[in-house]
Design a protein around this motif. Sequence first.
Motif, short mmCIF file in Angstrom:
data_model
loop_
_atom_site.label_atom_id
_atom_site.label_comp_id
_atom_site.label_asym_id
_atom_site.label_seq_id
_atom_site.Cartn_x
_atom_site.Cartn_y
_atom_site.Cartn_z
N VAL A 180 0.71 -1.44 0.09
CA VAL A 180 0.05 0.02 0.10
C VAL A 180 0.72 1.32 -0.25
CG1 VAL A 180 -1.86 1.37 1.27
CG2 VAL A 180 -1.84 -1.41 1.42
N LEU A 186 -5.54 5.32 0.08
CA LEU A 186 -5.97 4.09 0.83
C LEU A 186 -5.25 3.74 2.07
CD1 LEU A 186 -7.36 1.21 0.74
CD2 LEU A 186 -5.16 0.67 -0.71
N ALA A 190 -6.40 1.60 5.22
CA ALA A 190 -5.72 0.20 5.58
C ALA A 190 -5.10 0.33 7.07
CB ALA A 190 -4.92 -0.08 4.57
N ARG A 191 -4.35 1.59 7.15
CA ARG A 191 -3.36 1.62 8.24
C ARG A 191 -2.26 0.76 8.36
NH1 ARG A 191 -8.35 1.88 12.72
NH2 ARG A 191 -9.57 3.04 11.53
N THR A 192 -1.89 0.33 7.16
CA THR A 192 -0.63 -0.48 7.11
C THR A 192 -0.19 -0.43 5.50
OG1 THR A 192 0.03 -2.91 7.12
CG2 THR A 192 -2.32 -2.56 6.25
N ALA A 195 -0.76 -5.90 3.12
CA ALA A 195 -1.98 -6.76 3.27
C ALA A 195 -2.24 -7.86 2.70
CB ALA A 195 -3.25 -5.82 3.39
N PRO A 242 -13.51 -7.10 -1.47
CA PRO A 242 -13.68 -6.91 -0.11
C PRO A 242 -15.22 -7.15 0.38
CG PRO A 242 -13.87 -4.79 -1.20
CD PRO A 242 -13.62 -5.69 -2.22
N LEU A 251 -9.33 -5.05 6.57
CA LEU A 251 -9.10 -4.13 5.54
C LEU A 251 -10.44 -4.07 4.80
CD1 LEU A 251 -7.45 -2.51 3.61
CD2 LEU A 251 -6.64 -4.47 2.47
N SER A 252 -11.31 -5.19 4.64
CA SER A 252 -12.37 -4.93 3.71
C SER A 252 -13.48 -4.26 4.79
CB SER A 252 -13.08 -6.53 3.52
OG SER A 252 -12.11 -7.06 2.78
N ARG A 254 -12.78 -1.96 6.99
CA ARG A 254 -12.42 -0.52 7.19
C ARG A 254 -12.72 0.26 5.65
NH1 ARG A 254 -6.43 -1.26 10.01
NH2 ARG A 254 -7.40 -1.41 12.27
N LEU A 255 -12.53 -0.51 4.53
CA LEU A 255 -12.90 0.01 3.25
C LEU A 255 -14.43 0.40 3.39
CD1 LEU A 255 -11.75 0.76 0.43
CD2 LEU A 255 -12.10 -1.60 -0.19
#
Length: 276
Positions: A180, A186, A190-192, A195, A242, A251-252, A254-255
């Motif tokens: 990412v 994004l 995602a905060r990462t 993934a 997602p 992740l899904s 959060r999206l």
Amino acid sequence: MTLQRPDKARAVVGITSNRLLVDGVHRDWLRRKYVKALLHHAGVACVILPTIDAEDASVETARAIMRTLDGLVLTGDESNVDPAILRAPASCPGPDQQDIEIGIRDRPRDRLSGVAIRNAIAQGMPILGICRGLQELNVYFGGTLRSSLSAWSLGSGQMHAEKTDRPRDRQYDVAHSIRVCPDGALFPIARTVEAQVNSLHNQGIEVLASALRREAWAPDGLVEAVSVVGAPTLQIAVQWHPEWHASTDLLSKRLFTAFGEACVAYAEQRSTRGGQ
């Protein structure tokens, strides 16, 4: 986590449908996974947008519908995008060409997506593209697609292809990692920077449209997420699905939550403008 908002403040999003032709009867259809994920994790109500025939592409009903919405979801499908039709929805293929061929083409869907994207961009509303939806967004803005990832690279074809030997639910398990972009749209979701995602597609982005920014990519370099450059709100698309495991995949979830929040903010802005 479902967004808790009063019914009167809940955003309404349009979801693109697909065309199914069985026994000479045309049907518009959509997998329920999208509706459930949007309802429970984005906290929005849904309207299913009907596909469009060539003779109806110039009718302004689609624009009228889009003006009532607070967001657009471009769903996935097995069919391949026809760039010529998506970019010019009112155009017609040759008389010897079928509009619909299962798993190969769905031009009524291409027309719908072309019209819907044009109106969503013009109105500055949130967009979430999923799988085919990412490819549609790239084609709409002038990018190109690889017709076959297996032809591009055998390893890529194996990495991204549908796992037909597995039960349907297990086909949407994680298939590969993504990186990412740390300074894109994004990353705050995602905060990462790394993934794991599922992968069920034969085509992918070849040349990224200049109006789009690469947000994530697979180990083979294939673009896995994009955003619209200079967008006034969240306008993003991902190559994976997602919606399938949104209840268990962070992740899904959060999206969808981020998309829902963007749609609610857009709805509130529309309300202050008198619904315009």
